[in-house]
Enzyme design. Structure first.
Site, PDB file in Angstrom:
ATOM      1  N   CYS A  73       0.845  -1.193   0.000  1.00 23.01           N
ATOM      2  CA  CYS A  73       0.000   0.000   0.000  1.00 23.01           C
ATOM      3  C   CYS A  73       0.882   1.245   0.000  1.00 23.01           C
ATOM      4  O   CYS A  73       1.810   1.360   0.800  1.00 23.01           O
ATOM      5  CB  CYS A  73      -0.872  -0.057   1.252  1.00 23.01           C
ATOM      6  SG  CYS A  73      -1.463   1.496   1.862  1.00 23.01           S
ATOM      7  N   GLU A  74       0.610   2.152  -0.908  1.00 24.04           N
ATOM      8  CA  GLU A  74       1.430   3.361  -1.023  1.00 24.04           C
ATOM      9  C   GLU A  74       1.222   4.324   0.138  1.00 24.04           C
ATOM     10  O   GLU A  74       2.009   5.240   0.327  1.00 24.04           O
ATOM     11  CB  GLU A  74       1.150   4.068  -2.347  1.00 24.04           C
ATOM     12  CG  GLU A  74      -0.217   4.677  -2.475  1.00 24.04           C
ATOM     13  CD  GLU A  74      -0.479   5.266  -3.857  1.00 24.04           C
ATOM     14  OE1 GLU A  74      -1.319   6.171  -3.942  1.00 24.04           O
ATOM     15  OE2 GLU A  74       0.135   4.819  -4.845  1.00 24.04           O
ATOM     16  N   HIS A  75       0.177   4.109   0.928  1.00 27.40           N
ATOM     17  CA  HIS A  75      -0.098   5.019   2.043  1.00 27.40           C
ATOM     18  C   HIS A  75       0.667   4.664   3.317  1.00 27.40           C
ATOM     19  O   HIS A  75       1.038   5.550   4.077  1.00 27.40           O
ATOM     20  CB  HIS A  75      -1.596   5.052   2.351  1.00 27.40           C
ATOM     21  CG  HIS A  75      -2.402   5.539   1.197  1.00 27.40           C
ATOM     22  ND1 HIS A  75      -3.615   4.977   0.839  1.00 27.40           N
ATOM     23  CD2 HIS A  75      -2.173   6.517   0.291  1.00 27.40           C
ATOM     24  CE1 HIS A  75      -4.091   5.601  -0.216  1.00 27.40           C
ATOM     25  NE2 HIS A  75      -3.232   6.530  -0.575  1.00 27.40           N
ATOM     26  N   HIS A  76       0.869   3.364   3.564  1.00 28.92           N
ATOM     27  CA  HIS A  76       1.504   2.929   4.808  1.00 28.92           C
ATOM     28  C   HIS A  76       2.694   1.997   4.590  1.00 28.92           C
ATOM     29  O   HIS A  76       3.332   1.586   5.542  1.00 28.92           O
ATOM     30  CB  HIS A  76       0.481   2.219   5.704  1.00 28.92           C
ATOM     31  CG  HIS A  76      -0.720   3.052   6.005  1.00 28.92           C
ATOM     32  ND1 HIS A  76      -1.911   2.895   5.323  1.00 28.92           N
ATOM     33  CD2 HIS A  76      -0.904   4.084   6.870  1.00 28.92           C
ATOM     34  CE1 HIS A  76      -2.784   3.778   5.781  1.00 28.92           C
ATOM     35  NE2 HIS A  76      -2.207   4.510   6.712  1.00 28.92           N
ATOM     36  N   GLN A 114      -5.038  -0.616  -4.469  1.00 30.89           N
ATOM     37  CA  GLN A 114      -5.624  -1.739  -5.201  1.00 30.89           C
ATOM     38  C   GLN A 114      -6.407  -1.284  -6.428  1.00 30.89           C
ATOM     39  O   GLN A 114      -6.357  -1.937  -7.478  1.00 30.89           O
ATOM     40  CB  GLN A 114      -6.531  -2.539  -4.254  1.00 30.89           C
ATOM     41  CG  GLN A 114      -7.178  -3.742  -4.909  1.00 30.89           C
ATOM     42  CD  GLN A 114      -7.966  -4.570  -3.926  1.00 30.89           C
ATOM     43  OE1 GLN A 114      -7.629  -4.635  -2.749  1.00 30.89           O
ATOM     44  NE2 GLN A 114      -9.027  -5.199  -4.381  1.00 30.89           N
ATOM     45  N   HIS A 142      -5.924  -6.152   3.334  1.00 25.90           N
ATOM     46  CA  HIS A 142      -4.962  -5.064   3.505  1.00 25.90           C
ATOM     47  C   HIS A 142      -4.479  -5.020   4.947  1.00 25.90           C
ATOM     48  O   HIS A 142      -5.271  -4.774   5.859  1.00 25.90           O
ATOM     49  CB  HIS A 142      -5.609  -3.735   3.113  1.00 25.90           C
ATOM     50  CG  HIS A 142      -5.904  -3.640   1.659  1.00 25.90           C
ATOM     51  ND1 HIS A 142      -5.214  -2.787   0.821  1.00 25.90           N
ATOM     52  CD2 HIS A 142      -6.780  -4.315   0.868  1.00 25.90           C
ATOM     53  CE1 HIS A 142      -5.677  -2.934  -0.414  1.00 25.90           C
ATOM     54  NE2 HIS A 142      -6.625  -3.850  -0.407  1.00 25.90           N
ATOM     55  N   CYS A 144      -2.770  -2.785   6.306  1.00 25.57           N
ATOM     56  CA  CYS A 144      -2.917  -1.447   6.877  1.00 25.57           C
ATOM     57  C   CYS A 144      -4.264  -1.304   7.574  1.00 25.57           C
ATOM     58  O   CYS A 144      -4.416  -0.492   8.489  1.00 25.57           O
ATOM     59  CB  CYS A 144      -2.727  -0.355   5.825  1.00 25.57           C
ATOM     60  SG  CYS A 144      -3.858  -0.454   4.427  1.00 25.57           S
TER      61      CYS A 144
END
Length: 184
Positions: A73-76, A114, A142, A144
């Site tokens: 995941c690019e956020h976490h 995703q 996920h 995250c």
């Protein structure tokens, strides 16, 4: 600063001692792991396909189901893990079977969400095959969402992209969803 040095700084920032026995080689191992997990940046669609398109008079749906995938995941920077179902309707040529899975892997091995992954796979299959239609469904868990935040252990995210005949024809879309076990 090199990638291992960045990991060493992260360990220090967490309050750890990177000189303790269990962490001595961790910055190098973590750097190698991250490079492996993000190897999709160093791959191209042309390299992956490598000419594996074959003439065929088949114009019926081709489906590859349950392709396991692992992404970050690019956020976490936490993993999401799941499977992709990919279908296309050939127009004169078919793609080598293993190439479908390799395309999934190439895009999964990049930092992203995703929804973007689903679209990238569909557009790549369309671009390579010139298919009359492409459908991709991804189902993933996920970390995250499981390990932090709301901590929902049994949540599963589904995303889909339908192109061409799969978008235009409800019957074609329903046939695909039925064949992957997502419709009655």
């Amino acid at each position: 600063m090199s990638l291992p040095q960045h990991y060493r700084a992260i360990l220090l920032g967490l309050g750890e001692n990177p000189e303790r026995e269990g962490l001595l080689d961790t910055p190098e191992r973590a750097a190698k792991a991250m490079q492996y997990l993000c190897q999709g940046y160093r791959q191209s669609l042309d390299e992956i396909v490598n000419g594996a398109l074959f003439a065929s008079d088949n114009d019926e749906m081709v489906i590859v189901r349950d392709i396991e995938l692992y992404s970050l995941c690019e956020h976490h920077l936490l993993p999401f893990i799941g499977k992709a179902h990919v279908a296309y309707i050939p127009t004169g040529r078919v793609l080598g079977l293993s190439k479908v899975a390799r395309i999934v892997d190439m895009y999964a091995r990049r930092l992203q969400i995703q929804e973007s992954l689903t679209r990238q796979i569909a557009e790549a299959i369309q671009r390579v095959t010139g298919a009359a239609g492409v459908a991709v469904v991804i189902e993933a868990q996920h970390l995250c969402m499981m390990m932090r935040g709301v901590e929902k252990q049994n949540s599963l995210m589904s995303s889909s992209v339908m192109l061409g005949a799969f978008r235009e024809s409800c019957n074609t879309r329903q046939e695909f969803l039925k064949l992957i076990g997502r419709s009655n």
